[in-house]
Design an enzyme around this catalytic site. Structure first.
Site, PDB file in Angstrom:
ATOM      1  N   GLU A   1       0.745  -1.114  -0.096  1.00 62.63           N
ATOM      2  CA  GLU A   1      -0.150   0.092   0.089  1.00 62.63           C
ATOM      3  C   GLU A   1       0.705   1.336  -0.151  1.00 62.63           C
ATOM      4  O   GLU A   1       0.788   1.964   1.054  1.00 62.63           O
ATOM      5  CB  GLU A   1      -0.965  -0.162   1.407  1.00 62.63           C
TER       6      GLU A   1
ATOM      7  N   GLU B   1      -5.394  -8.412  -0.152  1.00 61.97           N
ATOM      8  CA  GLU B   1      -6.168  -8.356   1.204  1.00 61.97           C
ATOM      9  C   GLU B   1      -7.529  -8.028   0.820  1.00 61.97           C
ATOM     10  O   GLU B   1      -7.879  -7.220  -0.239  1.00 61.97           O
ATOM     11  CB  GLU B   1      -5.649  -7.132   1.809  1.00 61.97           C
TER      12      GLU B   1
HETATM   13  C1  BGC Z   1      -2.892  -2.863   7.296  1.00 64.50           C
HETATM   14  C2  BGC Z   1      -3.814  -3.323   8.628  1.00 64.50           C
HETATM   15  C3  BGC Z   1      -5.066  -3.166   8.307  1.00 64.50           C
HETATM   16  C4  BGC Z   1      -5.676  -3.520   7.199  1.00 64.50           C
HETATM   17  C5  BGC Z   1      -7.103  -3.203   7.135  1.00 64.50           C
HETATM   18  C6  BGC Z   1      -3.599  -3.725   5.963  1.00 64.50           C
HETATM   19  O1  BGC Z   1      -2.825  -3.272   5.009  1.00 64.50           O
HETATM   20  O2  BGC Z   1      -1.694  -3.177   7.467  1.00 64.50           O
HETATM   21  O3  BGC Z   1      -3.022  -2.745   9.767  1.00 64.50           O
HETATM   22  O4  BGC Z   1      -5.829  -3.718   9.606  1.00 64.50           O
HETATM   23  O5  BGC Z   1      -5.121  -3.181   6.223  1.00 64.50           O
HETATM   24  O6  BGC Z   1      -7.306  -1.868   7.100  1.00 64.50           O
END
Ligand code: BGC
Length: 346
Positions: A166, A283
């Site tokens: 990110e 993710e």
């Molecule tokens: C972050 C986390 C977070 C998640 C959802 C991830 O990329 O590293 O800390 O909980 O995104 O927001």
């Protein structure tokens, strides 16, 4: 030569030609096929979140036995977010050495995943100094990749590198194109054929894709994070200001909600096709403050839909706030496990 022999020779030659034709496969660029094949092998994965990317105050402990459980559930890869920038792990000044002990810890994690026949992605996660001062931190960023790549260069192709989680803040889309290309060049010096995952600027989501320049490289996988609708997935998230007000937001799997997902991925599908690059969803997940029925609907629809698009995916995450496993009670959130791994597309 007797006419019989001439005919015989022609017959043999024709047979040889036709054999060659029927055996010859369509000509793909073999290397590109490898990235697509490896992405297919990645399949369904899970993030070991809040562990190696976390600060000591909120770090979950790591249990290598979890990989056995993860593999037994039916996942085929794990993504390991890692913060190499922490002061107990690497030097912040030249020569930016990553301490041997920490590299060995990560090797232990990688080996444990491989032992369980899981593919494994390691990345750079929460590199806040780099986001705040890209030019000042560039040498360290590249040096860390040089060290990590060199350390793991002899590992099998089931270990993948993801350049950075990110990118955001001062690491603008334009700078990200420059930095990611340089990091890739650094990795390629010791790992010419390792699959590398490339994410998007502006927090890794679909919206950053329009700025991304994809280097010409046979072993790249595009990785995208998906948390839309954000007010649903991040309701009540302590680290998102104002998210208390979103509590109670549901996701009902309506035709309009599905349409919004498909709209979001239009460009990704187009880029994947035109650039011939496979896609991984690095993710996606909905925080535990959302109601379980909505979380299940959202997770189930997305997992099945990603699979229909031939995207590999990694759920966020294993055992913390979005998790499917409670490490204290040693129980699963069965509805979420089923949504990810068992339920068909409704
Ligand atoms: C972050 C986390 C977070 C998640 C959802 C991830 O990329 O590293 O800390 O909980 O995104 O927001």
């Amino acid at each position: 030569m007797k006419p019989f022999n001439v005919y015989f020779c022609i017959l043999i030659a024709a047979l040889m030609l036709s054999c060659e034709k029927s055996e010859s496969k369509p000509v793909y660029h073999s290397d590109r096929e490898t990235a697509t094949e490896i992405n297919r092998r990645l399949g369904r994965g899970i993030n070991i979140g809040n562990t190696f990317e976390a600060q000591p105050s909120w770090q979950s402990s790591f249990d290598a036995d979890d990989f056995r459980e993860i593999a037994e559930l039916g996942f085929t890869h794990v993504r390991i977010p890692i913060c190499w920038e922490r002061e107990d792990r690497s030097k912040s000044t030249s020569p930016y050495t990553i301490y041997a002990e920490f590299l060995d810890t990560i090797r232990f994690v990688v080996d444990a995943a491989l032992k369980n026949k899981l593919h494994i992605i390691i990345n750079m996660h929460h590199h806040d100094a780099l986001m705040a001062d890209p030019q000042g931190q560039k040498a360290r960023f590249l040096s860390q990749w040089q060290q990590i790549a060199n350390y793991f260069k002899d590992y099998p192709d089931s270990l993948l590198f993801e350049i950075l989680n990110e990118p955001h803040d001062k690491l603008t889309p334009a700078l990200w194109n420059e930095f990611s290309e340089e990091a890739l060049r650094t990795i390629r010096k010791t790992n010419p054929r390792r699959c590398v995952l490339l994410g998007t600027a502006e927090w890794g989501g679909v919206s950053g894709l329009k700025y991304l320049s994809i280097p010409s490289d046979e072993y790249l996988i595009l990785t995208i994070h998906y948390y839309n609708p954000f007010q649903f997935t991040h309701q009540g998230a302590e680290w998102v200001e104002g998210s208390e007000a979103w509590l109670g937001t549901t996701w009902n799997d309506t035709p309009e909600e599905r349409k919004a997902v498909k709209e979001d991925f239009k460009l990704a599908l187009q880029v994947s096709k035109t650039k011939n690059i496979p896609v991984h969803i690095g993710e996606f997940g909905a925080y535990s403050k959302a109601d379980m029925e909505s979380r299940v609907r959202w997770t189930r629809f997305l997992s099945r839909w990603f699979e229909q698009q031939s995207f590999s995916w990694a759920y966020w995450e294993w055992n913390a706030g979005f998790g499917i496993y409670d490490p204290h009670a040693k129980t699963y959130k069965t509805e979420l496990v089923n949504a990810l791994l068992k339920d068909p597309m409704p």
